[in-house]
Design an enzyme around this catalytic site. Structure first.
Site, short mmCIF file in Angstrom:
data_model
loop_
_atom_site.label_atom_id
_atom_site.label_comp_id
_atom_site.label_asym_id
_atom_site.label_seq_id
_atom_site.Cartn_x
_atom_site.Cartn_y
_atom_site.Cartn_z
N GLU A 41 1.99 -21.87 4.22
CA GLU A 41 1.31 -22.41 3.04
C GLU A 41 2.17 -22.23 1.79
OE1 GLU A 41 -3.01 -21.73 0.76
OE2 GLU A 41 -2.24 -20.23 2.16
N LYS A 116 -5.52 -29.01 1.47
CA LYS A 116 -6.37 -27.89 1.89
C LYS A 116 -7.81 -28.19 1.50
CE LYS A 116 -6.47 -22.81 1.49
NZ LYS A 116 -5.75 -21.64 0.91
N CYS A 152 -4.51 -22.36 5.91
CA CYS A 152 -5.03 -21.00 5.71
C CYS A 152 -6.56 -20.93 5.80
CB CYS A 152 -4.53 -20.43 4.38
SG CYS A 152 -4.49 -18.61 4.35
N LEU A 304 10.53 14.25 -7.64
CA LEU A 304 10.28 15.03 -6.42
C LEU A 304 9.65 16.35 -6.82
CD1 LEU A 304 13.42 14.61 -4.11
CD2 LEU A 304 11.20 13.46 -3.97
N SER A 305 8.37 16.51 -6.49
CA SER A 305 7.63 17.71 -6.89
C SER A 305 7.59 18.76 -5.79
CB SER A 305 6.21 17.33 -7.27
OG SER A 305 5.50 16.86 -6.12
N ASN A 386 -1.50 17.89 -19.38
CA ASN A 386 -1.01 16.52 -19.37
C ASN A 386 0.31 16.37 -20.11
OD1 ASN A 386 -3.15 15.60 -17.84
ND2 ASN A 386 -4.38 14.99 -19.61
#
Length: 554
Positions: A41, A116, A152, A304-305, A386
């Site tokens: 489609e 369609k 579809c 990367l924690s 925060n």
């Protein structure tokens, strides 16, 4: 008749590139004796083009590209190509300006256009915004074989299978009444977990009910938040699957139609993924790879924690982009545990990705000093926590801006649902990789990744989750246990259950009420989040249309 499925990966708006993919598939198909080539489609412009369809010059360029493609295609090959078609009567009858169409190209010309008929408006779909529905059953004859054409959604209205009708007509029934020899369906059907099983069950039922072979062609690739899994397949008149293409990658597969038997013959059937985790993994890797490439990024960066979420995202990124193209940034604070730093380094070593370490203790002190007079007499709380997250977010954005990397956000769906995330902090990013992956599924995926040996360090999986923004902090200080939380969220988000229904299912009333309130209050955060890859049938993305300011009683 030999039919080929071109399971291509179009880029939205890249008309020359998409046309080149179709042409390359056509040239290969002809070498193997193909008579009819199927494409997905809107294959010429990619799906979903959204408001690009409102640009007249874009529509004009598509028409010109389609005409040129007709001239470039090999002779004696019929090709169905998805493209918008101008509705010439729109100014007369007040209809939409376009149809969602398939063009039949053969021998240098556009031979026929099919529209369609069923236009979805649920979840991520908004086709009534752009398209007018077609009114006629679509079919054409090729070498004395009568072929029905559906696009579809035209396939998704079998009231016997679904137990209801969503539209007034069923295009498959109309084609069966016209006694076509077989039906093709050209789709751009977005991925969600286990959707392929639903597609195959639906087509098996439909083929048997209407005594019709059906060939289903699907787009593959990722466009923004939507992943398209391919998995094109075909069923014979008995409802048996006789062909299945690869999932989550481009493919060109072949099917034979026998006019004497009036049926499709057995062909290659690619095995389905062995587990839900494998399926999700393939989807997320494809999603990250395509988002990066189509947005012109070659490298990615993430924080990367030492936690499980960033570990999973880093592993997906390394698989999608190559380990040499992923940079992990460690940003320890005075509250970071030694094991978190060690776990992050161990993960990076397992993956072979580069790391840099930027301690944030001094930056925290600078913020404390700047805010000291204003915060005087108050207790340490969320604002201070925060700030740590926002310092890290600023550092990651600086690295991304400086080196042209794609910043990957690492928050999961459980956190996004209840707002356990920091705006302009850990929510920073160009792509939220696991924003539709609940926390319990994160654990499941990491265990699956370790099935043949350690990829994710064992301690990352076994230690209690923590944001480490204050001493001794654990996620369950603020949230219910994740198995409880995720079940409640599943009932709220995907099953649309009321508070009373969730309580009746066995959950604590106070917990349910609190979670419902958290989900509602976090809407303003989700509205400002980066796009997140969709893997469920109810994600916080294109299809999530909740108000921010609301007072709904659950």
């Amino acid at each position: 008749m030999k039919i080929a499925i071109a399971q291509i990966n179009p880029t939205i708006g890249d008309l020359p590139g998409n046309a080149a993919q179709i042409l390359a598939s056509a040239k290969l198909a002809v070498k193997l004796g193909t008579r009819l080539l199927l494409t997905p489609e809107l294959s010429l412009c990619g799906y979903p083009p959204r408001d690009l369809l409102l640009n007249p010059s874009f529509i004009g360029a598509m028409g010109a590209t389609l005409q040129q493609l007709a001239l470039d295609l090999p002779p004696n090959l019929a090709v169905l190509i998805g493209t918008p078609e101008v509705n010439a009567n729109a100014h007369v009858d007040g209809g939409k300006g376009l149809f969602n169409s398939m063009a039949l190209l053969e021998n240098g010309k556009i031979q026929q256009i099919f529209h369609k008929r069923l236009l979805p408006t649920y979840d991520v779909f908004d086709e009534n915004r752009y398209f007018e529905p077609g009114l006629e059953a679509n079919h054409f004859t090729l070498d004395h074989i009568k072929i029905g054409v559906t696009i579809c959604e035209d396939l998704w209205n079998d009231e016997e299978f679904w137990g209801k009708r969503s539209y007034a007509i069923n295009p498959i029934a109309d084609l069966a009444h016209l006694n076509v020899d077989f039906i093709v369906n050209l789709s751009a059907s977005p991925y969600s977990l286990n959707k392929q099983k639903s597609r195959e069950a639906m087509l098996e039922h439909t083929a048997i009910r209407f005594n019709q072979p059906i060939i289903y062609t699907n787009q593959v690739g990722s466009n923004d938040d939507l992943i398209f899994d391919g998995n094109s397949f075909a069923v014979n008149r008995q409802g048996n699957i006789i062909s299945r293409a690869n999932g989550f990658e481009t493919d060109l597969t072949y099917i034979e139609f026998d006019p004497n038997k009036r049926d499709l013959l057995p062909s290659t059937i690619v095995a389905a993924p062995s587990s839900e985790d494998e399926e999700i993994w393939q989807a997320l890797v494809l999603g990250v790879r395509d988002y990066a490439q189509k947005c012109r990024f070659s490298k990615a960066v993430l924080g990367l924690s030492g936690g499980i979420d960033s570990a999973l995202v880093a592993t997906i990124a390394a698989a999608a982009l190559g380990k040499e193209n992923v940079l992990g940034i460690l940003m320890p604070s005075p509250y970071s545990s030694d094991h978190s730093i060690k776990d992050a380094i161990a993960l990076a070593e397992n993956l072979g990705i580069k790391t840099e370490t930027i301690p944030i203790g001094n930056l925290m002190q600078s913020f404390d000093a700047s805010l000291e007079s204003m915060f005087a007499g108050t207790e340490f709380g969320l604002a201070e926590e925060n700030i740590q997250s926002r310092i890290r977010g600023n550092l990651l954005m600086a690295v991304a801006n400086k080196f042209g990397h794609l910043l990957l956000s690492t928050g999961n769906k459980s956190e996004m649902a209840v707002g356990y995330c920091t705006l302009y902090g850990d929510m920073n990013g160009g792509l939220a990789v696991i924003a539709d992956v609940p926390k319990t599924r994160v654990f499941s995926l990491c265990n699956w990744l370790n099935r043949n040996g350690e990829t994710i360090p064992a301690n990352v999986i076994t230690k209690p989750p923590s944001a480490e923004l204050k001493p001794g902090q654990m996620d369950q200080d603020s949230l219910p246990p994740y198995d409880v939380l995720d079940d409640i969220l599943q009932r709220i988000i995907q099953q649309h259950q009321s508070t009373s229904q969730i309580i009746a299912a066995g959950h604590d009333a106070a917990t349910v009420n609190r979670v419902v309130q958290m989900v509602t209050r976090a809407e303003f955060k989700r509205r400002q989040a980066p796009p997140g890859l969709k893997i469920t049938d109810r994600a916080f993305g294109t299809g999530w249309r909740m108000p921010i300011a609301s007072q709904v009683k659950k």
